[in-house]
Write a protein that holds these residues in place. Structure first.
Motif, PDB file in Angstrom:
ATOM      1  N   LEU A 178       0.820  -1.211   0.000  1.00 54.34           N
ATOM      2  CA  LEU A 178       0.000   0.000   0.000  1.00 54.34           C
ATOM      3  C   LEU A 178       0.857   1.266   0.000  1.00 54.34           C
ATOM      4  N   GLN A 180       3.450   1.988  -1.657  1.00 52.65           N
ATOM      5  CA  GLN A 180       3.787   2.392  -3.025  1.00 52.65           C
ATOM      6  C   GLN A 180       2.551   2.783  -3.829  1.00 52.65           C
ATOM      7  N   ILE A 181       1.441   2.123  -3.570  1.00 52.46           N
ATOM      8  CA  ILE A 181       0.226   2.369  -4.356  1.00 52.46           C
ATOM      9  C   ILE A 181      -0.472   3.653  -3.926  1.00 52.46           C
ATOM     10  N   ASP A 182      -0.614   3.858  -2.615  1.00 48.33           N
ATOM     11  CA  ASP A 182      -1.387   4.998  -2.108  1.00 48.33           C
ATOM     12  C   ASP A 182      -0.749   5.490  -0.802  1.00 48.33           C
ATOM     13  N   GLU A 184      -1.000   8.209   0.925  1.00 51.02           N
ATOM     14  CA  GLU A 184      -1.898   8.854   1.878  1.00 51.02           C
ATOM     15  C   GLU A 184      -2.709   7.828   2.664  1.00 51.02           C
ATOM     16  N   LYS A 185      -3.234   6.838   1.926  1.00 50.58           N
ATOM     17  CA  LYS A 185      -3.981   5.783   2.613  1.00 50.58           C
ATOM     18  C   LYS A 185      -3.063   4.961   3.513  1.00 50.58           C
ATOM     19  N   SER A 186      -1.837   4.744   3.080  1.00 54.19           N
ATOM     20  CA  SER A 186      -0.891   3.972   3.901  1.00 54.19           C
ATOM     21  C   SER A 186      -0.570   4.729   5.193  1.00 54.19           C
ATOM     22  N   THR A 230     -11.323  -4.781   0.332  1.00 51.24           N
ATOM     23  CA  THR A 230     -12.008  -3.602  -0.222  1.00 51.24           C
ATOM     24  C   THR A 230     -13.373  -3.952  -0.811  1.00 51.24           C
TER      25      THR A 230
END
Length: 341
Positions: A178, A180-182, A184-186, A230
């Motif tokens: 997560l 690397q992908i997002d 802010e969410k991480s 999700t």
């Protein structure tokens, strides 16, 4: 036939002395000035005297020095207003042995009159053994409570240890990709993960938590699982405000939710729906059943066993688990005992 007791002449002095000396109880008689005028062998043995050593001494010789002064007006009052009465029952009264050691006694008093003189008759019982047994019983009760608390603590540690590693490594496996992908969410994921571990540390020494505390933990836990699964589950909350301060055992709701994830298939088009609601003086966790196909998950019921064991110690009422073809329900009662708070 002799119809009157006095005709038997049982008040003959020699007969009275025989009865007195052979009695199985410990007797001592004092005159109006509290002088000991008669004792039987049991009293002498109890207090360590022999051969009439006690005769002529004040009755206070048989009690500790610190209590003698206060005893004088009490025994004078008894002589003025003689009556039958128990003494020392429920109150620790100490006797003094000739060898200067004290021991607990129980005393009952009576009286008799002869030639207008009032005499006090005391029956004295050595209750050393009874006191010892009472202490042993009290010590045993304390030990039982100690063992009970230790067992609860052990069960709670097992429960927390069961949750922590499994929960932590699952969360890390989600967090690493997560980042690397997002980012802010991480970041938010990391905050929620920290919150859940802060909660674990906060309540590690508690036997119960409030429903409100547990739900705050559950909502952080829900966020973490929502990242992992999700769009595949929904958690609905319906807790009465009046129940937020009620007590339950830590992690019980989390275990029930985790079991729902573990034993059901999760699909976006067939979501796992979990409800957490106030019900019948407790909390009910309910989920629909989405059967797993070719499941390799092996369940040993450790989480539910731990919940049951903790409720065995903390409450007179235990959890209830019900399963039908389409719904699984688990109900955990509020813990009302304040013993372990």
């Amino acid at each position: 036939m002799i119809s009157k007791v006095e005709n038997l002449n049982i008040y003959n002095e020699d007969f009275f002395k025989t009865i007195f000396s052979t009695a199985t109880e410990s007797w001592v008689i004092t005159d109006a000035q509290a002088n000991i005028v008669m004792v039987n062998p049991i009293i002498e043995d109890m207090f360590g005297y022999k051969g009439g050593e006690l005769l002529g001494k004040k009755i206070e010789v048989l009690m500790p020095k610190e209590g003698r002064k206060e005893h004088v007006p009490l025994r004078n009052s008894f002589i003025k207003h003689p009556r039958k009465r128990p003494h020392g029952i429920g109150v620790e009264v100490m006797g003094l042995h000739k060898d200067k050691y004290e021991f607990p006694v129980e005393i009952s008093l009576n009286y008799y009159k002869k030639d207008n003189e009032v005499y006090a008759l005391a029956v004295i019982i050595d209750i050393t053994q009874r006191k010892k047994q009472e202490r042993q019983l009290q010590d045993a009760l304390v030990q039982i409570e100690k063992l009970k608390r230790e067992k609860i603590e052990a069960e709670l540690k097992v429960l927390k240890n069961q949750i922590s590693p499994h929960y932590f490594f699952n969360s890390l496996s989600v967090l690493v990709p997560l980042i690397q992908i997002d980012p802010e969410k991480s970041r938010k994921f990391t905050e929620k993960l920290a919150n859940t571990y802060r909660y674990i540390l906060k309540i590690r020494d508690k036997f119960t938590v409030t429903v409100e505390e547990e739900l705050m933990f559950i909502k952080d836990y829900e966020f973490l699982q929502a990242v992992r699964f999700t769009g595949k589950f929904i958690i609905n909350y319906d807790i009465d405000k009046t129940d937020l301060n009620k007590k339950i055992i830590p992690f019980a709701i989390q275990i029930l939710i985790e079991n729902a994830f573990k034993h059901n298939a999760l699909y976006k088009d067939n979501k796992l729906i979990i409800s957490i609601k106030s019900y019948n003086n407790g909390v009910q966790v309910e989920n629909n059943i989405n059967r797993l196909i070719d499941s390799k998950v092996q369940s040993f019921g450790i989480g539910l066993k731990n919940i049951n064991k903790q409720y065995d110690f903390l409450s007179n009422e235990g959890p209830v688990f019900n399963k039908s073809n389409s719904v699984y329900q688990a109900w955990i009662p509020f813990v009302e005992s304040k013993l372990l708070e």
